[in-house]
Design a protein around this motif. Structure first.
Motif, short mmCIF file in Angstrom:
data_model
loop_
_atom_site.label_atom_id
_atom_site.label_comp_id
_atom_site.label_asym_id
_atom_site.label_seq_id
_atom_site.Cartn_x
_atom_site.Cartn_y
_atom_site.Cartn_z
N ARG A 67 0.83 -1.21 0.00
CA ARG A 67 0.00 0.00 0.00
C ARG A 67 0.86 1.26 0.00
NH1 ARG A 67 -4.89 0.70 2.98
NH2 ARG A 67 -6.32 -0.69 1.94
N VAL A 68 1.94 1.23 0.78
CA VAL A 68 2.82 2.40 0.89
C VAL A 68 3.54 2.66 -0.42
CG1 VAL A 68 4.98 3.18 1.96
CG2 VAL A 68 3.10 2.35 3.38
N VAL A 69 4.15 1.64 -1.02
CA VAL A 69 4.94 1.88 -2.23
C VAL A 69 4.07 2.11 -3.46
CG1 VAL A 69 7.00 0.70 -1.38
CG2 VAL A 69 5.38 -0.55 -2.80
N VAL A 113 9.07 5.61 -3.72
CA VAL A 113 9.07 4.90 -5.01
C VAL A 113 7.71 4.95 -5.69
CG1 VAL A 113 10.96 3.37 -4.33
CG2 VAL A 113 8.62 2.56 -4.15
N GLN A 114 6.66 5.27 -4.95
CA GLN A 114 5.33 5.33 -5.57
C GLN A 114 5.26 6.34 -6.70
OE1 GLN A 114 2.28 7.80 -3.08
NE2 GLN A 114 3.53 6.65 -1.63
N LYS A 115 6.17 7.29 -6.71
CA LYS A 115 6.19 8.29 -7.78
C LYS A 115 6.84 7.76 -9.05
CE LYS A 115 6.36 12.00 -4.44
NZ LYS A 115 7.18 13.00 -3.81
N PHE A 116 7.43 6.57 -8.97
CA PHE A 116 8.15 5.99 -10.10
C PHE A 116 7.66 4.56 -10.32
CE2 PHE A 116 10.79 8.97 -7.75
CZ PHE A 116 11.08 9.90 -8.73
N LYS A 162 7.93 -1.94 -8.94
CA LYS A 162 8.22 -3.35 -9.24
C LYS A 162 9.51 -3.80 -8.58
CE LYS A 162 5.80 -3.26 -13.64
NZ LYS A 162 5.93 -3.34 -15.09
N CYS A 163 10.50 -2.92 -8.57
CA CYS A 163 11.79 -3.23 -7.95
C CYS A 163 11.61 -3.42 -6.43
CB CYS A 163 12.80 -2.13 -8.19
SG CYS A 163 13.17 -1.82 -9.93
N ALA A 164 10.88 -2.52 -5.82
CA ALA A 164 10.67 -2.57 -4.37
C ALA A 164 9.86 -3.80 -3.96
CB ALA A 164 9.98 -1.30 -3.90
#
Length: 145
Positions: free
Chosen positions: A98-100, A121-124, A129-131
């Protein structure tokens, strides 16, 4: 928007975990294992899980190659999940997702600890996917896939 102090902390934590991964390596059998990859960028993660007789995650290790975010997320995941039950691990995974992904507030933000620093990372979308790569591999290992 991230403050300069938070941005600096984010970068320090990510770089530290990617350069000095915690719980790196393989577990000898018997254990659960899953491989995850991200074909769009080439990141790969292998996760090994040993469960206790009570079903708790007794030990957890990973190996992999890829960007700093995938490696740091895997390292941070192993620290956060070791010792938890499968249900507790699933709850942390869902809160992290939810966070990412920017998909609402986590049910228990305190349980995430420093994982909350990966919120940026949610902005990217490609970095999401990496996270999530190690977390998906962990889920597959626990499901026996």
């Amino acid at each position: 928007m991230l403050s300069d102090d938070l941005r600096d902390l984010y970068q320090q934590v990510i770089l530290d975990h990617s350069r000095n991964p915690r719980n790196s390596g393989e577990l000898p059998p018997p254990c659960l294992h899953a491989h995850g990859d991200n074909p769009s960028c080439g990141d790969e993660i292998d996760v090994w899980v040993r469960l206790s007789d009570q079903g708790a995650i007794e030990d957890l290790k990973f190996t992999g190659q890829g960007c700093a975010i995938s490696q740091a997320s895997a390292s941070m995941m192993t620290q956060k999940i070791k010792g938890k039950s499968k249900d507790e691990a699933a709850a942390v995974r869902e809160d992290f997702r939810r966070v990412v992904m920017g998909d609402g507030a986590p049910a228990n933000e305190d349980a995430l600890g420093e994982l909350i620093l990966l919120e940026g990372v949610q902005k990217f979308p490609q970095r999401v996917k990496c996270a999530m790569l190690a977390w998906r591999a962990l889920e597959q290992a626990l499901e026996g896939k």
